[in-house]
Write a protein that holds these residues in place. Structure first.
Motif, PDB file in Angstrom:
ATOM      1  N   GLU A   1       0.618  -0.724   0.034  1.00  0.00           N
ATOM      2  CA  GLU A   1      -0.495   0.032   0.047  1.00  0.00           C
ATOM      3  C   GLU A   1       0.953   1.164   0.001  1.00  0.00           C
ATOM      4  OE1 GLU A   1      -3.232   0.510  -0.547  1.00  0.00           O
ATOM      5  OE2 GLU A   1      -3.881  -1.920   0.169  1.00  0.00           O
TER       6      GLU A   1
ATOM      7  N   ARG B   1       1.158   3.544  -3.548  1.00  0.00           N
ATOM      8  CA  ARG B   1       0.134   4.132  -3.507  1.00  0.00           C
ATOM      9  C   ARG B   1       0.207   6.242  -2.673  1.00  0.00           C
ATOM     10  NH1 ARG B   1      -4.923   0.271  -2.967  1.00  0.00           N
ATOM     11  NH2 ARG B   1      -4.304  -1.665  -4.222  1.00  0.00           N
ATOM     12  N   HIS B   2       1.467   5.973  -1.813  1.00  0.00           N
ATOM     13  CA  HIS B   2       1.520   7.277  -0.542  1.00  0.00           C
ATOM     14  C   HIS B   2       2.631   7.803  -1.245  1.00  0.00           C
ATOM     15  CE1 HIS B   2      -2.508   6.728   1.290  1.00  0.00           C
ATOM     16  NE2 HIS B   2      -1.631   4.973   1.416  1.00  0.00           N
TER      17      HIS B   2
ATOM     18  N   SER C   1      -5.179  -0.548   4.301  1.00  0.00           N
ATOM     19  CA  SER C   1      -5.022  -0.069   3.538  1.00  0.00           C
ATOM     20  C   SER C   1      -5.480   1.369   4.502  1.00  0.00           C
ATOM     21  CB  SER C   1      -5.985   0.102   2.155  1.00  0.00           C
ATOM     22  OG  SER C   1      -7.469   0.256   2.512  1.00  0.00           O
TER      23      SER C   1
ATOM     24  N   ALA D   1      -2.293   4.472   4.784  1.00  0.00           N
ATOM     25  CA  ALA D   1      -2.454   6.065   4.628  1.00  0.00           C
ATOM     26  C   ALA D   1      -1.633   6.855   5.564  1.00  0.00           C
ATOM     27  CB  ALA D   1      -3.541   6.058   4.594  1.00  0.00           C
TER      28      ALA D   1
ATOM     29  N   ALA E   1       1.771   5.958   6.562  1.00  0.00           N
ATOM     30  CA  ALA E   1       2.724   7.550   5.046  1.00  0.00           C
ATOM     31  C   ALA E   1       2.412   8.336   6.015  1.00  0.00           C
ATOM     32  CB  ALA E   1       1.890   6.884   3.790  1.00  0.00           C
ATOM     33  N   GLN E   2       1.553   8.749   6.488  1.00  0.00           N
ATOM     34  CA  GLN E   2       1.156  10.732   7.277  1.00  0.00           C
ATOM     35  C   GLN E   2       2.091  10.348   8.421  1.00  0.00           C
ATOM     36  OE1 GLN E   2       0.192  13.664   5.914  1.00  0.00           O
ATOM     37  NE2 GLN E   2       1.604  13.989   7.859  1.00  0.00           N
TER      38      GLN E   2
ATOM     39  N   GLU F   1       5.943  11.065   7.229  1.00  0.00           N
ATOM     40  CA  GLU F   1       5.873  11.890   6.140  1.00  0.00           C
ATOM     41  C   GLU F   1       6.337  12.929   6.648  1.00  0.00           C
ATOM     42  OE1 GLU F   1       6.239  13.085   3.240  1.00  0.00           O
ATOM     43  OE2 GLU F   1       5.415  11.825   2.556  1.00  0.00           O
TER      44      GLU F   1
END
Length: 416
Positions: free
Chosen positions: A24, A27-28, A400, A404, A407-408, A411
């Motif tokens: 997944e 995708r990010h 999924s 996300a 992924a954040q 970041e």
């Protein structure tokens, strides 16, 4: 991404979390590079699971041996070769391999995952040598103290000392520590009050929607009125105080003696419990061998299909695991079958069941309450009134959605 559990490792669902992030995160905007152990390190493998790795994924393996199998003489091995776990020797190849991958790919972030503590040791060393931001995926605390009895886990003093040292160093040096339940995070927040709260994140486990879509294709239509009611527990079932099904077996025997259940009307399937030879004598002693069926492992897609076809799903968790939530619970939600939960009412698992409005909750260690609860549960199942999760409400538990969140988090730790 440093992870011991990765296909073709089998016998545990631990690889599913890492595998879902590998699928997944691209995708990010993140490209995972996986550093895992050599295949010889795994006690059991399923080569078919290699097909689950996305095409083009970067996967590297560093040599590792299992102390219990490869360093033992006549079944005995030095205890120190298995601290903090049986794969402690993985650091010898894992650290050089990690440094080589860093030099080649220049990653923005390091990510390591428990429950194999050696993965965190590799991450700690790589972080110290390179200064790259590091996210440590704990899932659960590495050491625990039973709030009711004061008993420590692990109980071995040397293992406790080593894991305590690793846990403290990882939490203090990582950019983020990640946990899968609020109870697990709360334990470490209380244990390390000097660490800012924002450095301890929550990214739960979940279910994989794509896997369920494929599993639904395997489900064959059947007339449930013409067969016994099937209750299923899918996956490992440890004979430890917080998982032991002995009181559940006793409750079944009580109901059978009262002629409230029989093999004509009820089958209990324990799929891939991992302790079949441990449980079989007790099942036979109680005369339950025609009701309780110990079944071998099957491939993951077939296991999901079996969940979808079951009339009810079983969950076992005692009070010592109150801060934890079994990963299979999210799959149970997605399977949308009634849940009979032998869990402590004050735990995180009971809390999430109540929040979703599903599950018959009874204590793990009370044969009387289990028997009464099971009688009511079976009546609800047979009458079609047992509650199941709403599909749109449980989508927040998908892997999924949690990818996300991860992924954040990645970041957030990258320097601007």
């Amino acid at each position: 991404m440093v992870a011991y559990h990765f296909p073709p490792a089998s016998g545990s669902s631990g690889h599913l979390r890492t595998l879902s992030f590998v699928r997944e995160l691209p995708r990010h905007g993140w490209q995972p590079i996986v550093l895992t152990a050599s295949k010889i390190a795994y006690p059991s493998t399923a080569e078919s699971s290699v097909a689950e790795i996305p095409t083009g994924a970067l996967v590297y393996r560093a040599w590792a041996f299992d102390a219990a199998r490869h360093l033992a003489i006549r079944g005995r091995y030095l205890r120190r070769t298995a601290l903090p776990d049986r794969w402690a020797n993985w650091v010898l190849a894992g650290i050089p391999a990690g440094l080589a991958l860093i030099a080649r790919h220049r990653p923005k972030v390091l990510w390591t995952t428990y429950p194999i503590a050696t993965a965190h040791v590799i991450g700690l060393v790589l972080h110290k040598l390179t200064g790259i931001p590091w996210v440590a995926d704990f899932r659960d605390p590495m050491i625990e103290v039973d709030p009711y009895t004061g008993e420590r886990a692990p109980s071995d003093p040397d293992l406790w000392k080593v894991r305590s040292w690793i846990e403290s160093r990882v939490i203090k040096n990582s950019s983020r520590s990640v946990f899968v339940s609020s109870g697990a995070r709360r334990i470490c927040q209380e244990r390390y009050p000097d660490i800012p709260l924002e450095k301890m994140a929550l990214v739960p486990n979940g279910y994989d929607e794509g896997s369920f879509v494929e599993a639904e294709k395997k489900v064959a239509a059947s007339d449930k009125n013409s067969r016994p009611t099937v209750l299923l527990h899918s996956g490992l079932l440890y004979p430890t105080p917080d998982r032991d099904p002995k009181d559940f077996f006793q409750a079944l025997a009580t109901l059978k003696q009262a002629k409230l259940i029989s093999s004509q009307h009820l089958h209990v399937v324990l799929r891939a419990s991992g302790y079949e030879e441990r449980y079989r004598p007790g099942i036979q002693r109680l005369g339950l061998e025609e009701i309780v069926h110990l079944k071998p492992p099957i491939p993951y897609p077939e296991a999901l299909a079996e969940m979808l076809q079951a009339d009810g799903l079983l969950l076992f968790q005692g009070h010592t695991s109150n801060p934890a939530i079994p990963a299979k619970l999210y799959e149970y939600f997605r399977a949308r079958r009634p849940i009979f939960a032998l869990v402590h009412e004050d735990g995180d698992t009971a809390a999430i069941l109540r929040s979703e409005g599903v599950g018959k909750i009874v204590p793990l260690n009370s044969p009387h309450q289990i028997a009464n609860g099971l009688k009511q549960f079976l009546e609800e199942v047979r009458n079609g009134v047992a509650p199941v999760a709403f599909l749109d409400a449980i989508q927040k538990h998908s892997r999924s959605a949690h990818a996300a969140e991860m992924a954040q988090l990645l970041e957030d730790v990258v320097p601007r």
